[in-house]
Write a protein that holds these residues in place. Structure first.
Motif, PDB file in Angstrom:
ATOM      1  N   LEU A 150     -19.708  30.437  79.772  1.00 60.76           N
ATOM      2  CA  LEU A 150     -19.668  29.878  78.465  1.00 60.76           C
ATOM      3  C   LEU A 150     -18.245  30.155  77.674  1.00 60.76           C
ATOM      4  O   LEU A 150     -18.369  31.155  76.442  1.00 60.76           O
ATOM      5  N   GLU A 183     -22.545  24.718  74.274  1.00 57.49           N
ATOM      6  CA  GLU A 183     -23.238  23.655  75.420  1.00 57.49           C
ATOM      7  C   GLU A 183     -23.224  22.424  75.015  1.00 57.49           C
ATOM      8  O   GLU A 183     -23.065  21.656  75.985  1.00 57.49           O
ATOM      9  N   TRP A 242     -15.672  27.792  83.641  1.00 54.98           N
ATOM     10  CA  TRP A 242     -15.811  27.733  82.171  1.00 54.98           C
ATOM     11  C   TRP A 242     -17.103  27.558  81.628  1.00 54.98           C
ATOM     12  O   TRP A 242     -17.664  28.227  80.735  1.00 54.98           O
ATOM     13  N   ARG A 243     -17.969  26.619  82.249  1.00 54.40           N
ATOM     14  CA  ARG A 243     -19.393  26.183  81.977  1.00 54.40           C
ATOM     15  C   ARG A 243     -20.241  27.215  82.271  1.00 54.40           C
ATOM     16  O   ARG A 243     -21.234  27.973  81.637  1.00 54.40           O
ATOM     17  N   THR A 244     -19.967  28.242  83.457  1.00 54.52           N
ATOM     18  CA  THR A 244     -20.870  29.300  83.862  1.00 54.52           C
ATOM     19  C   THR A 244     -20.725  30.443  83.123  1.00 54.52           C
ATOM     20  O   THR A 244     -21.624  31.095  82.534  1.00 54.52           O
ATOM     21  N   GLY A 268     -19.043  16.263  79.910  1.00 54.19           N
ATOM     22  CA  GLY A 268     -19.652  15.675  81.236  1.00 54.19           C
ATOM     23  C   GLY A 268     -20.060  14.209  80.960  1.00 54.19           C
ATOM     24  O   GLY A 268     -19.644  13.662  81.939  1.00 54.19           O
ATOM     25  N   GLU A 271     -23.367  29.519  70.583  1.00 56.65           N
ATOM     26  CA  GLU A 271     -23.664  29.237  71.800  1.00 56.65           C
ATOM     27  C   GLU A 271     -24.146  27.660  71.967  1.00 56.65           C
ATOM     28  O   GLU A 271     -23.882  26.871  72.999  1.00 56.65           O
ATOM     29  N   ALA A 330     -13.585  23.806  86.597  1.00 56.60           N
ATOM     30  CA  ALA A 330     -14.213  23.420  85.504  1.00 56.60           C
ATOM     31  C   ALA A 330     -15.566  24.203  85.413  1.00 56.60           C
ATOM     32  O   ALA A 330     -16.064  24.601  84.277  1.00 56.60           O
ATOM     33  N   ASP A 331     -16.229  24.539  86.582  1.00 61.02           N
ATOM     34  CA  ASP A 331     -17.421  25.241  86.769  1.00 61.02           C
ATOM     35  C   ASP A 331     -17.452  26.588  86.097  1.00 61.02           C
ATOM     36  O   ASP A 331     -18.257  27.174  85.713  1.00 61.02           O
ATOM     37  N   TYR A 365     -14.460  28.084  76.472  1.00 64.91           N
ATOM     38  CA  TYR A 365     -14.032  26.759  76.426  1.00 64.91           C
ATOM     39  C   TYR A 365     -12.594  26.851  75.977  1.00 64.91           C
ATOM     40  O   TYR A 365     -12.371  27.188  75.123  1.00 64.91           O
ATOM     41  N   PHE A 380     -19.871  21.206  76.118  1.00 61.29           N
ATOM     42  CA  PHE A 380     -19.892  20.886  77.641  1.00 61.29           C
ATOM     43  C   PHE A 380     -20.523  19.511  78.120  1.00 61.29           C
ATOM     44  O   PHE A 380     -19.965  18.949  78.871  1.00 61.29           O
ATOM     45  N   GLN A 381     -21.611  19.388  77.242  1.00 60.66           N
ATOM     46  CA  GLN A 381     -22.508  18.127  77.821  1.00 60.66           C
ATOM     47  C   GLN A 381     -21.623  16.911  77.507  1.00 60.66           C
ATOM     48  O   GLN A 381     -21.610  15.769  77.931  1.00 60.66           O
TER      49      GLN A 381
END
Length: 581
Positions: A108, A154, A104-106, A161, A150, A101-102, A110, A157-158
């Motif tokens: 940017l 974000e 994709w977040r790193t 989480g 962007e 998962a990290d 999805y 992703f938040q």
């Protein structure tokens, strides 16, 4: 053969570096579509040259030259990608074998779907082929990209989480049940007559004490109730520890806060009528080791007068300040520490402007007082409504005058400069100790020196000093050495007369009644402009401004001390961080 994703980074960067640049094309497309002027594009490209790590589209949005949506549409057309919004994203990223998962977040990115050998991925930056290449090599599938902003990525992703953290661990049901019972007990206790009466008494005292803040602070011995009066804070009573939780819960209920949440900070608002006065209380609750500490900031609408003449301005300073707010464009800054009256000064300046003849918009956090004829907007960072985002939007509202509650970041400062250069008058605040310090702070925030000299017209620094009680102040003649140490020229053998605080029933024994402001006003003339361009530091700029005729905070305060408005001790205490005369 499949390879680990980490081994592809060097290969991807090499591929990205060899890709033909698309930046100029994007700018040309925006110009051809009528979204951007050629001159603005040239300036943006020059600015980009100074910041090579930023994409042209990002820079144009940050400068407020185009909207984020305009850039997205052009990038989608440029790369021939479908443009999607947040509603098109699933609640969680689709699980793609071989990727954590990290990853994709790193990067940017999805992943939103995976079927029939095709992985559909929402990306914010299609310029970088790393993600697509990694998916193709590790999974053997064909990557299919679509474009999303962007900020929306974000948020997605938040949200994912927060959802993932929402499940309760084993055995938590019993704890939650006990917690619910305790919350109901607190709610009942806070609704009882003695608690309601006690809270009403605490709030009502702000009128008789002329307090600006109420502090409810929990300690081992109980809840300390403290009031800030004329800038000074003192404890007035201590409530027993057994009643502390009920008092705090009552305040939280009045402010429409969640009394069940005692681990995180919360902010709310109470509107109350006390002795015929409308009070607006801004409530802040934060957890401490002994319970929740609550601060109520008091905004007394009936006692506020937005008059520049009543704010301690010396006649010559007031005349110059008025000339600055009468200019059609440029940036006028008000600086000082928290609680120095910066916002009140800006409100007073706006009240002097003709709201019927000008379109005036403010962006504030929070909106403290409502002004007639002025469009006031509240910042709401929880939903992404930041100073920068609001500024980009209101520039399309065709304003004449913009007030920014505070310049907090580089993006806000750069958009403010752009607004000033395109014909708007911008009023704002900064947290600096001196007027000259604001010019250096703007440089630290990433604003180019030539833009500062082209946009900033003046900087007003101020402090609030306590006024002497006119019923009990006492004159005295100080030692001549005091004036010599302060650099004040004494003419004749007799020293000027000063006044000291004594205390009487009228001022409740403090010796002071109310506050007034001391100021220093820096005018951006050609001499200072040259010094800024040459990179002079704050001390050099301050000294240069004084040689150009600027009266410092301490000099302004000494004038008031000699007239018996305040004491010499107050002036020295409040201007200690502003340097000597």
């Amino acid at each position: 053969m499949k390879r680990d994703s980490s081994s592809l980074i060097a290969e991807s960067k090499l591929a990205h570096g060899s890709r033909p640049s698309q930046r100029l094309l994007l700018g040309q497309m925006l110009v051809q579509a009528g979204k951007l002027k050629s001159r603005d594009l040239e300036r943006a490209l020059l600015a980009q040259h100074e910041s090579p790590g930023i994409l042209l589209g990002q820079l144009l949005v940050r400068l407020g030259l185009v909207s984020e949506q305009d850039v997205l549409q052009m990038v989608a057309e440029q790369f021939q990608l479908p443009l999607i919004c947040a509603d098109d994203l699933p609640l969680f990223p689709v699980d793609v074998p071989g990727f954590e998962a990290d990853f994709w977040r790193t990067n940017l990115a999805y992943p939103i779907a995976m079927n029939d050998g095709v992985v559909t991925i929402a990306v914010a930056f299609p310029h970088d082929p790393f993600v697509a290449r990694a998916v193709e090599i590790i999974t053997g599938c064909t990557p299919k990209l679509c474009l999303v902003s962007e900020s929306e990525l974000e948020k997605a992703f938040q949200g994912a989480g927060q959802e993932g953290e929402g499940s309760a661990p084993d055995g938590a049901d019993g704890e939650r049940e006990e917690g619910n019972e305790f919350i109901e007990y607190l709610r009942d206790l806070a609704s009882e007559a003695p608690v309601i009466r006690r809270v009403n008494q605490i709030i009502a005292r702000v009128v008789e004490l002329r307090a600006s803040d109420i502090h409810l602070e929990p300690f081992e011995d109980g809840l300390h109730v403290r009031y800030r009066i004329d800038g000074e804070i003192a404890t007035h009573e201590t409530i027993s520890a057994g009643m502390a939780a009920a008092i705090v819960s009552r305040v939280k209920l009045m402010a429409h806060l969640d009394i069940a949440e005692r681990r995180l900070p919360q902010d709310g608002r109470i509107r109350s009528r006390v002795k015929g006065r409308e009070l607006d209380l801004r409530v802040s609750a934060v957890p401490t080791v002994h319970g929740e500490s609550v601060v109520l900031r008091v905004l007394d609408r009936s006692s506020v007068r937005f008059e520049l003449e009543e704010m301690g301005f010396e006649p010559d300073t007031l005349k110059t300040f008025r000339s600055l707010i009468a200019r059609p464009h440029g940036i006028l800054l008000v600086t000082g520490p928290t609680g120095s009256g910066k916002t009140t000064t800006l409100y007073s300046a706006l009240a002097k402007l003709d709201a019927d003849a000008h379109k005036i918009i403010t962006v504030e956090d929070p909106v403290e007082y409502q002004l007639p004829g002025i469009n006031q907007i509240q910042v709401h960072t929880a939903i992404g409504l930041t100073f920068a985002r609001l500024l980009r939007s209101i520039l399309r509202q065709d304003p004449d005058i913009i007030m920014i509650g505070e310049m907090r970041d580089t993006e806000t400062a750069q958009i403010a400069v752009q607004a000033a250069l395109t014909g708007h008058l911008v009023l704002s605040t900064l947290h600096t100790n001196t007027a000259a310090g604001a010019l250096v702070r703007l440089q630290d925030m990433g604003v180019e020196r030539y833009l500062i000299t082209s946009s900033v017209t003046g900087v007003l620094a101020q402090r609030l000093v306590r006024r002497l009680c006119q019923h009990c102040r006492q004159p005295y003649e100080p030692q001549p050495e005091i004036f010599r140490q302060l650099g004040v020229q004494v003419d004749g053998p007799q020293c000027p007369q000063l006044y000291r605080a004594v205390g009487c029933p009228h001022c409740r024994g403090t010796g002071y009644w109310g506050r007034t402001a001391v100021h220093e006003l820096l005018i951006m003339d050609t001499v200072l402009q040259r010094a800024v361009i040459e990179g002079a530091d704050a001390a050099s700029l301050q000294a240069l401004a004084c040689r150009q005729g600027m009266r410092t905070l301490r000099e302004d305060g000494l004038r008031k001390a000699l007239r018996g408005v305040t004491t010499l001790e107050e002036v020295l205490r409040l201007t200690e961080d502003a340097g000597d005369v």
